[in-house]
Design a protein around this motif. Structure first.
Motif, PDB file in Angstrom:
ATOM      1  N   THR A   5       0.831  -1.195   0.000  1.00 11.31           N
ATOM      2  CA  THR A   5       0.000   0.000   0.000  1.00 11.31           C
ATOM      3  C   THR A   5       0.867   1.246   0.000  1.00 11.31           C
ATOM      4  O   THR A   5       0.487   2.286  -0.530  1.00 11.31           O
ATOM      5  CB  THR A   5      -0.919  -0.003   1.237  1.00 11.31           C
ATOM      6  OG1 THR A   5      -1.697  -1.204   1.235  1.00 11.31           O
ATOM      7  CG2 THR A   5      -1.860   1.189   1.232  1.00 11.31           C
ATOM      8  N   ASN A 100      -0.445   6.296  -1.989  1.00  7.57           N
ATOM      9  CA  ASN A 100      -1.264   6.461  -0.796  1.00  7.57           C
ATOM     10  C   ASN A 100      -0.459   7.048   0.353  1.00  7.57           C
ATOM     11  O   ASN A 100       0.631   6.573   0.672  1.00  7.57           O
ATOM     12  CB  ASN A 100      -1.847   5.114  -0.347  1.00  7.57           C
ATOM     13  CG  ASN A 100      -2.814   4.541  -1.365  1.00  7.57           C
ATOM     14  OD1 ASN A 100      -3.484   5.291  -2.060  1.00  7.57           O
ATOM     15  ND2 ASN A 100      -2.881   3.231  -1.464  1.00  7.57           N
ATOM     16  N   GLU A 402      -9.034  -1.195   1.089  1.00  6.01           N
ATOM     17  CA  GLU A 402      -8.169  -2.059   0.278  1.00  6.01           C
ATOM     18  C   GLU A 402      -7.735  -3.287   1.077  1.00  6.01           C
ATOM     19  O   GLU A 402      -7.691  -4.405   0.556  1.00  6.01           O
ATOM     20  CB  GLU A 402      -6.945  -1.275  -0.191  1.00  6.01           C
ATOM     21  CG  GLU A 402      -7.268  -0.179  -1.195  1.00  6.01           C
ATOM     22  CD  GLU A 402      -6.015   0.552  -1.663  1.00  6.01           C
ATOM     23  OE1 GLU A 402      -4.914   0.135  -1.268  1.00  6.01           O
ATOM     24  OE2 GLU A 402      -6.148   1.534  -2.410  1.00  6.01           O
ATOM     25  N   TYR A 403      -7.422  -3.057   2.338  1.00 10.19           N
ATOM     26  CA  TYR A 403      -7.000  -4.159   3.205  1.00 10.19           C
ATOM     27  C   TYR A 403      -8.151  -5.142   3.400  1.00 10.19           C
ATOM     28  O   TYR A 403      -7.977  -6.366   3.295  1.00 10.19           O
ATOM     29  CB  TYR A 403      -6.542  -3.566   4.532  1.00 10.19           C
ATOM     30  CG  TYR A 403      -6.031  -4.547   5.558  1.00 10.19           C
ATOM     31  CD1 TYR A 403      -5.381  -5.711   5.197  1.00 10.19           C
ATOM     32  CD2 TYR A 403      -6.198  -4.284   6.923  1.00 10.19           C
ATOM     33  CE1 TYR A 403      -4.903  -6.594   6.142  1.00 10.19           C
ATOM     34  CE2 TYR A 403      -5.726  -5.158   7.882  1.00 10.19           C
ATOM     35  CZ  TYR A 403      -5.079  -6.306   7.494  1.00 10.19           C
ATOM     36  OH  TYR A 403      -4.611  -7.173   8.445  1.00 10.19           O
TER      37      TYR A 403
END
Length: 710
Positions: A5, A100, A402-403
């Motif tokens: 990420t 990010n 996203e996780y």
């Protein structure tokens, strides 16, 4: 949160280090960047237009260089610029595709210095000096550099054009050490009560800090990340959360909640007891539970602070219980029916998933883990966790879509068939793979395998450059049959390494002392829960540490015939064992003059095997054949003669011979490489060996250098 990420952090840090090389060659740096923007047909940011004319800058600082690709430009242009930077500066890190957590500087104020008429002659030089000091202290924090950093920060803050932007610059160049105090972050900090309480308790986040205040804020954050007293795990994570908070979609969700809209499903990652050792029981009973039951029903407490005080009263008054108090509060008050629970084991495995089906209740009829919620467990098995899982008991991960998606994808499938849990797939690694990479023969490998299986503890000893560390890892992989890095842990011992570093011990926190677990303790706990598979704990420079002191009461438990037996730990009322599936491999450098012999108590617990130079092995001979460099063959023959003399030297002996790793590389083999090895590795080694015999050093240095003339 998966490390990918924040994949940008690697190339940013590497470029910052490379950029420092241009501190005294800024003219060349400007030429490179001027050409870079010309190549990309992008507007050159290093032009002063304050006079009405386009005047090329004749100087620039490192933070302004970073500002060229950390301002309001498209991600496509950002990627283009970074690709050119990677090429021009020969960077090894990959160019990221996502950014990010990166704070962006205002396009109209992207310089960290004024134009020609507004800046002082020393402004840019001061920024370079501060940049160098910032990297030095972040990479190797020392008390003397800390004070220099504080003083330099305060000095820089007085310069024209320097305000909050300097904290953004520090974050860009060392994103895991310095906090950015950009506007999005400051707004987020003001909203987060936990951050204000733990970090900004003596400073208004909207007031410009001096060096002392800024360093204290960064340091408190680093401690909070380590202690898990806040939900964020590092500075990039913090900035990304701040960005999410400022995003319109997040604001709309806040408005919906304020208007009493139905609460969205929350997602949690959870450990079923220490190392999830209660998972089998909880799965069978259809529950999730947390401990600390001495304080009774959690709903009797109206605040987290009350829970923390109760924990102190019933357990240890010297601990803060920030993590435990927060987890208990969330378990009783924030988890709700319909929420999704992911069960983790250690930091690398997911072992289950379920849906919460009841409110919180307290069951005092149970012996322990009396704080309970019913759960409909939908999945049971072993899956690889994407990246590294948080070590806290309970973590709300809802704000990391996203996780959550990555975790859900482990289980979700387009097929309507029931999902079968699968072990993560790792690259296969066999005995044949080992023999192809490590220059020992089949007989020696069989001996290693037998020693590991019989004794469980093995020490690879040998002279410098015989490939002990490389061989240890490959041996572990070959015995496991795959390159499963989650089952291999490596540490390095040194003179100040202690039991508290290795097993567990009290470590200082902001408010006192708390027990923190060392790598061997956590590794054994993970191995215990996966008893059918082998785990390998590798210790480099094992004889540099005080082994009796480091292992403590576990000295007995590492013996092969004592595996599985339990002893009470020094710092905790817990019975602990070293599992039978944990194998220990240590490395010893026999040429280290400063090391005392290992004491007998340790020696009888390890098997020893010596690795010797492998110039004559089939693998190395194949390397020579493929290298096609006559000078290398000549040098190898000369090193063999040199090793004979070293072995016959009464002050040295065979433990000081030169290993084949000095003359092996996976990169291109040429005369330049050979010259570098001779001048900067072999000759300095001989100068150390024969510090009292300069004639020998001269003799052999001349012989080694003569190879280059062949």
């Amino acid at each position: 949160m998966k490390n990918d990420t924040y994949q940008w952090t690697e190339i940013y840090s590497e470029f910052a280090t490379k950029l420092l090389q241009y501190k005294n060659n800024r003219e060349e740096l400007l030429k490179l960047f001027n050409q870079l923007f010309k190549n990309l047909s992008l507007k050159n940011p290093f032009v002063d237009r304050s006079s009405g004319l386009d005047v090329q800058l004749d100087d620039v600082d490192p933070f302004t260089v970073f500002g060229t690709f950390n301002k309001g430009i498209s991600d496509n242009n950002r990627i283009l610029i970074l690709n050119e930077i990677k090429r021009i500066f020969d960077l090894k890190s990959e160019v990221p595709t996502t950014f990010n957590g990166i704070p962006l500087i205002n396009n109209m104020a992207s310089w960290f210095f004024g134009n020609q008429r507004d800046r002082k002659p020393t402004d840019i030089q001061n920024l370079w000096d501060f940049f160098e000091l910032s990297l030095e202290h972040a990479d190797q924090p020392e008390q003397h550099t800390k004070q220099k950093f504080i003083d330099s920060f305060s000095k820089i803050m007085k310069q024209y054009k320097i305000r909050w932007n300097i904290t953004m610059g520090l974050f860009w160049v060392r994103p895991f050490f310095y906090v950015s105090l950009d506007q999005k972050n400051r707004n987020y900090f003001a909203k987060e009560a936990d951050i204000l309480e733990a970090i900004f308790y003596d400073h208004n986040p909207y007031h410009l800090p001096d060096g002392k205040a800024y360093y204290a804020i960064s340091e408190r954050f680093r401690r909070a990340f380590k202690d898990y007293t806040i939900s964020q795990t590092n500075f990039p994570d913090l900035s990304y959360k701040a960005w999410l908070y400022s995003n319109e979609q997040v604001n709309e969700e806040i408005i919906e909640i304020a208007n009493n809209e139905p609460r969205e499903t929350h997602y949690w990652i959870y450990s079923a007891g220490q190392g999830s050792h209660k998972w089998e029981e909880f799965y069978e009973k259809g529950i999730m539970a947390v401990g600390r039951s001495k304080i009774g029903d959690i709903t009797n407490y109206s605040t987290k602070s009350e829970i923390k005080e109760a924990l102190k009263n019933h357990y240890d008054e010297n601990q803060t219980y920030k993590n435990a108090g927060h987890a208990l509060w969330q378990f009783a008050n924030e988890v709700q029916k319909g929420d999704v629970i992911f069960v983790k084991k250690g930091i690398s495995r997911i072992i289950g998933r379920g849906i919460v089906s009841s409110d919180y209740y307290f069951d005092d009829s149970l012996a322990d883990y009396q704080n309970i919620r019913r759960v409909e467990w939908t999945d049971y098995g072993i899956w690889e966790h994407p990246g590294t899982a948080a070590t806290k008991l309970l973590t709300d991960i809802t704000d990391y879509p996203e996780y959550v998606e990555q975790l859900q994808s482990i289980f979700d499938s387009e097929s309507e068939d029931e999902i079968e849990p699968m072990l993560p797939q790792y690259e296969k690694y066999t005995k044949e793979d080992f023999l192809n990479e490590v220059f020992i023969n089949d007989q020696a490998y069989n001996r290693l395998e037998n020693l590991v299986n019989f004794k469980q503890n093995l020490i690879l000893q040998g002279a410098p450059g015989v490939g002990k560390t490389f061989a240890a890892k490959r041996l572990a992989y070959s015995l496991m049959g795959e390159k499963d890095t989650t089952r291999v842990k490596m540490v390095q011992f040194h003179q100040s390494y202690s039991y508290e570093d290795f097993i567990m011990g009290y470590k200082p926190t902001e408010t006192g002392f708390e027990i923190q677990y060392g790598p061997f303790y956590t590794f054994c706990k993970e191995a215990e829960e996966d008893s059918d598979r082998a785990y390998f704990f590798i210790i480099d420079e094992i004889n540099r540490g005080n082994l009796s002191k480091i292992f403590g009461e576990l000295l007995m438990l590492i013996e092969a015939d004592k595996r599985g037996e339990k002893l009470r730990l020094l710092y905790k009322n817990e019975l602990f064992n070293v599992p039978k599936n944990v194998h220990i491999i240590g490395m010893m450098n026999t040429a280290d003059r400063s090391l005392a012999m290992m004491d007998y108590a340790l020696r009888r617990r390890f098997a020893f095997m010596e690795l010797t130079p492998a110039f004559d092995s089939m693998g190395y001979q194949e390397f020579l054949l493929n290298a096609k460099l006559p000078q290398l063959n000549t040098l190898v023959s000369l090193i063999k003669q040199l090793n004979d003399q070293i072995s016959d030297d009464e002050s040295l002996g065979r433990g000081f011979v030169i290993g084949h790793s000095y003359l092996f590389t996976s990169k291109s083999v040429d005369v330049t490489w050979l010259e570098t090895v001779i001048e900067y590795e072999l000759i300095p080694l001989l100068e150390e060996y024969w510090f009292d015999s300069p004639d020998k050093v001269v003799e052999w240095s001349t012989k080694l250098r003569s190879v280059l003339n062949d």
